[in-house]
Scaffold this active site. Sequence first.
Site, short mmCIF file in Angstrom:
data_model
loop_
_atom_site.label_atom_id
_atom_site.label_comp_id
_atom_site.label_asym_id
_atom_site.label_seq_id
_atom_site.Cartn_x
_atom_site.Cartn_y
_atom_site.Cartn_z
N ASN A 32 0.88 -1.18 -0.05
CA ASN A 32 0.05 0.06 0.06
C ASN A 32 0.85 1.33 0.11
O ASN A 32 0.84 2.10 -0.91
CB ASN A 32 -0.95 -0.07 1.15
CG ASN A 32 -1.93 1.09 1.27
OD1 ASN A 32 -1.64 2.07 1.09
ND2 ASN A 32 -3.04 0.70 1.74
N ASP A 34 3.95 1.67 -0.22
CA ASP A 34 5.21 1.59 -1.08
C ASP A 34 4.68 2.23 -2.34
O ASP A 34 5.33 2.99 -3.02
CB ASP A 34 5.50 0.21 -1.31
CG ASP A 34 6.24 -0.32 0.09
OD1 ASP A 34 5.42 -0.49 0.92
OD2 ASP A 34 7.53 -0.57 0.25
N TYR A 79 6.97 -15.68 -1.05
CA TYR A 79 6.62 -14.98 0.30
C TYR A 79 5.44 -15.64 1.10
O TYR A 79 4.77 -16.53 0.77
CB TYR A 79 5.68 -13.81 -0.35
CG TYR A 79 5.13 -12.90 0.60
CD1 TYR A 79 6.44 -11.80 1.04
CD2 TYR A 79 3.98 -12.74 1.37
CE1 TYR A 79 5.94 -10.91 2.27
CE2 TYR A 79 3.57 -11.94 2.28
CZ TYR A 79 4.55 -10.94 2.80
OH TYR A 79 4.41 -10.30 3.96
N ASP A 159 7.00 -2.88 11.23
CA ASP A 159 6.76 -4.44 11.64
C ASP A 159 7.30 -4.67 13.10
O ASP A 159 6.55 -5.14 14.01
CB ASP A 159 7.27 -5.29 10.70
CG ASP A 159 6.81 -5.10 9.23
OD1 ASP A 159 6.31 -4.03 9.09
OD2 ASP A 159 7.02 -5.95 8.47
N ARG A 192 15.88 -9.14 10.37
CA ARG A 192 14.71 -9.66 10.22
C ARG A 192 14.25 -9.83 11.40
O ARG A 192 14.80 -10.30 12.64
CB ARG A 192 14.31 -10.89 9.40
CG ARG A 192 14.72 -10.72 8.04
CD ARG A 192 13.97 -9.66 7.05
NE ARG A 192 12.49 -9.97 7.24
CZ ARG A 192 11.72 -9.11 6.34
NH1 ARG A 192 12.19 -8.07 5.69
NH2 ARG A 192 10.55 -9.28 6.30
N TRP A 344 12.92 -2.29 12.07
CA TRP A 344 12.29 -0.92 12.74
C TRP A 344 12.81 -0.76 14.08
O TRP A 344 12.29 0.20 14.76
CB TRP A 344 10.88 -0.79 12.63
CG TRP A 344 10.30 -0.90 11.04
CD1 TRP A 344 10.19 -2.07 10.35
CD2 TRP A 344 10.01 0.27 10.38
NE1 TRP A 344 9.50 -1.41 9.15
CE2 TRP A 344 9.60 -0.06 9.15
CE3 TRP A 344 10.39 1.84 10.83
CZ2 TRP A 344 9.26 0.82 8.29
CZ3 TRP A 344 9.92 2.68 9.66
CH2 TRP A 344 9.40 2.02 8.42
N GLU A 387 16.82 -1.00 1.41
CA GLU A 387 15.38 -0.96 1.86
C GLU A 387 15.43 0.23 3.13
O GLU A 387 14.68 0.93 3.36
CB GLU A 387 15.05 -2.49 2.48
CG GLU A 387 13.78 -2.33 3.23
CD GLU A 387 13.35 -3.87 3.41
OE1 GLU A 387 14.14 -4.75 3.38
OE2 GLU A 387 12.09 -4.10 3.93
#
Length: 422
Positions: A32, A34, A79, A159, A192, A344, A387
């Site tokens: 969304n 992005d 994914y 996240d 991650r 994050w 990223e």
Amino acid sequence: MSLDDRARQILRDNDAGGFTLPTKRLYPFQWNWDSAFAALGFATFDLDRAWTEIETLLEGQWSNGMVPHIIFRKEDPDYFPGPSVWQTGTEPPSSGISQPPVAASVVRRLLEQAGDASEPRARAAFGKLLAWHRWFHTQRDPDRLGVIAATHPWEAGRDNSPDWDEALSSVDTSGVGSYERRDTSHVDPSMRPTKQDYDRYLAILKFGVAVAWDPLRIYRNGPFLVADPGLTFILLRADRDLLWLADRLGEMAVAEEIASWVATAEAGADRLWSEDLGGYAALDLKTGQSAPALSSVAFLAFYAGLTDRAAALCENLKRFRARSSYAVASFDPGNSRFDAVRYWRGSVWAVINFLIGQGLADQGQIDLADMVRADTAHLIRGGGFAEYYDPVTGRGVGGQTFTWTAAVWLAWGLSDIESTQS
Ligand code: GLC
């Protein structure tokens, strides 16, 4: 090849036919926010393609108004969790939660840039954006607190932020079962979220499936409900931009409703203010507990047009920068939960910098705005179109050839910034 050319090439390469992948393999669908940023990047060289990006995003809109955080369109073995896990039953297949609504602000910018010729496309988007914002205000803030709750960490777009740690620790993962992650086979697992985090993400997702994605049941009874300064401030800004669009497009019948959302959020933001931290912090709506430290989204208050507490926020922003090497670490670099590379929990994201920098400039904080912009340019020059970035070393981390980083490079005109280190 110049960095501008390289950025354009990344957008073109990640174009999957009317919508853009964040990066191939790691994120093989349409995300969304992005996409909204991708549209801004495209707008610097292909306005028609920019509009198409917004239009394909809005194709995913649910009948209740929500615009989902991922539009899958098809299965992809790269994914997890894909459409068969989300089980939303929508067409096109999509996830069951939303993401920070930057799209209305992007549509305003496209219309400002393009002028009258783009009016029909802006008008078509307007009704959908209005329905989406209404969904946020009624389904993610049904008691009109003036703060928008994330019902899943992924809904906030951040996240594994420490902002969610406490709320996640009480999520029951006993029903999750076994599954195979795919993200950790594309990038280094140390960057991650952990397995424990992932179990909790899936447990919250399964609750949504169990209530057939009924948003109010999720809000009232779901396992996770945290008011997020990021969602709250991005929506407040987007509501102001929607009001601008209503005026520009002559849609005055809904202006009062939008203005009431703005007023509710302006008052509600106080709930997130932490005197101890000197900033706006995530607030667990189940327990009433605030996050232990600030995240970079606290500085989006400027972007939202909130200026009452500018001095304390500016002090904190300078402190964040002094404790790392580049603005803006996504979590307080002075806190023990700060982690420079794990997603994050501390790393710098170009898109958040772009919004923070825009807000600072709007509010006349020019020195700080320039600092954030220059740091972003230096990070991309040194670390590639990554990223996200390590705020201490400047290393580009996570996925590479990343759409939203390339888009920010173009939309913020970062090639103007000299390549000298700050
Ligand atoms: C990660 C980010 C999220 C982003 C997505 C695609 O999940 O946390 O904000 O939208 O990747 O780039």
